[in-house]
Each structure stands twice: as C-alpha cells, then as structure tokens.
Design a protein around this motif. Structure first.
Motif, short mmCIF file in Angstrom:
data_model
loop_
_atom_site.label_atom_id
_atom_site.label_comp_id
_atom_site.label_asym_id
_atom_site.label_seq_id
_atom_site.Cartn_x
_atom_site.Cartn_y
_atom_site.Cartn_z
N THR A 64 0.81 -1.31 -0.12
CA THR A 64 -0.06 -0.04 0.17
C THR A 64 0.76 1.27 -0.03
O THR A 64 1.95 1.20 0.73
CB THR A 64 -0.80 0.05 1.18
N GLN A 65 0.58 2.21 -0.95
CA GLN A 65 1.38 3.40 -1.01
C GLN A 65 0.36 4.61 -0.71
O GLN A 65 -0.76 4.75 -1.56
CB GLN A 65 1.93 3.51 -2.43
N PHE A 66 0.68 5.47 0.17
CA PHE A 66 -0.11 6.73 0.40
C PHE A 66 0.67 7.78 -0.24
O PHE A 66 2.04 8.30 -0.02
CB PHE A 66 -0.21 6.85 1.88
N THR A 67 -0.39 8.56 -1.12
CA THR A 67 0.11 10.01 -1.68
C THR A 67 -0.60 10.88 -1.39
O THR A 67 -1.73 10.46 -0.84
CB THR A 67 0.31 9.36 -3.29
N ARG A 68 -0.49 12.16 -2.12
CA ARG A 68 -1.51 13.17 -2.06
C ARG A 68 -2.74 12.87 -2.63
O ARG A 68 -3.78 13.48 -2.16
CB ARG A 68 -0.82 14.49 -2.62
N LYS A 69 -2.84 12.18 -3.77
CA LYS A 69 -4.10 11.87 -4.31
C LYS A 69 -4.95 10.67 -3.80
O LYS A 69 -5.95 10.42 -4.17
CB LYS A 69 -3.86 11.45 -5.80
N GLY A 70 -4.24 10.28 -2.71
CA GLY A 70 -5.17 8.87 -2.35
C GLY A 70 -4.25 7.90 -1.88
O GLY A 70 -3.02 7.89 -2.03
N PHE A 72 -3.04 3.96 -2.85
CA PHE A 72 -3.04 2.93 -3.92
C PHE A 72 -2.42 1.54 -3.34
O PHE A 72 -1.66 1.52 -2.58
CB PHE A 72 -2.19 3.43 -5.06
N THR A 73 -3.00 0.61 -3.80
CA THR A 73 -2.90 -0.91 -3.40
C THR A 73 -2.47 -1.52 -4.50
O THR A 73 -2.93 -1.40 -5.70
CB THR A 73 -3.96 -1.55 -2.66
N GLY A 74 -1.57 -2.44 -4.34
CA GLY A 74 -0.80 -3.41 -5.36
C GLY A 74 -0.31 -4.50 -4.80
O GLY A 74 -0.37 -4.82 -3.47
N LYS A 75 0.35 -5.15 -5.62
CA LYS A 75 0.86 -6.56 -5.30
C LYS A 75 2.11 -6.76 -5.94
O LYS A 75 2.49 -6.52 -7.20
CB LYS A 75 -0.04 -7.57 -5.67
N THR A 76 3.31 -7.15 -5.29
CA THR A 76 4.56 -7.70 -5.72
C THR A 76 4.27 -8.99 -6.42
O THR A 76 3.52 -9.94 -6.21
CB THR A 76 5.56 -7.82 -4.76
N PRO A 77 4.89 -9.12 -7.75
CA PRO A 77 4.92 -10.48 -8.35
C PRO A 77 5.40 -11.76 -7.68
O PRO A 77 6.18 -11.69 -6.58
CB PRO A 77 5.84 -10.32 -9.60
#
Length: 98
Positions: A64-70, A72-77
């Motif tokens: 999970t990454q927090f930025t100014r725009k909100g 974002f969740t992702g996944k490593t391969p």
C-alpha cells in the motif's frame, strides 16, 4: 526450455551458500517449472551435471502506498527460486553467462 531460467540469484545469502559449498547455485525460475525441467535447462545451458534441485515458491505480497491523491494498493509478483547442486568438481561461471 529457454523460458525456464529467468536469472541467476546474486544475493548475499546465496553468495554465502556458494562459498561454503561450491557446487550450489541459485536461480529465479518460471513459476510453473518443475524440478526435472529445471535440471534439463541447467544441463543444456551450462553443460554441467545436476545432482539435485530444491525449489521454493514465494507468494506476492500486498503493498500500500499513500500519496497526496489517495491510497494505492498493489501486489508484488510471485516467483520461484531454485537451488541447484552440481556434480563434484563442476562449476558455473555466472558472471560470464549473464
């Protein structure tokens, strides 16, 4: 066969294993490859005799990454690692093959 071996593992832990036992080498391999196919690919590419293959499958981690725009969740391969033991007296020169 050429899609089985992705890249050699050059990490501190793998370097220590190779330094202790000069017949063991690590590779990142295709997630669906089995031990027999990995051994055949190593034999064909490096012209060495493989004694055994140990494999480890790693699941992808959620990030999970927090930025100014909100948020974002992702996944490593996901990936699969193989530790190959060669016949005594044989070596693979990984740096010349890369």
């Amino acid at each position: 066969m050429h899609n089985i071996l992705i890249k050699p593992l050059i990490t501190e832990k793998m370097s220590n294993i190779t330094a202790k036992d000069e017949t063991k080498y690590g590779f990142v391999v295709s997630y669906n490859a089995n031990k027999i196919a990995i051994a055949q690919a190593i034999k064909q590419k490096f012209n060495v005799d493989v004694v055994s293959v140990n494999t480890i499958r790693y699941k992808g981690k959620s990030k999970t990454q927090f930025t100014r725009k909100g948020r974002f969740t992702g996944k490593t391969p996901r990936f699969k690692k193989a530790i190959v033991t060669l016949k005594a007296g044989q070596k693979i020169d990984i740096f010349s093959q890369v």
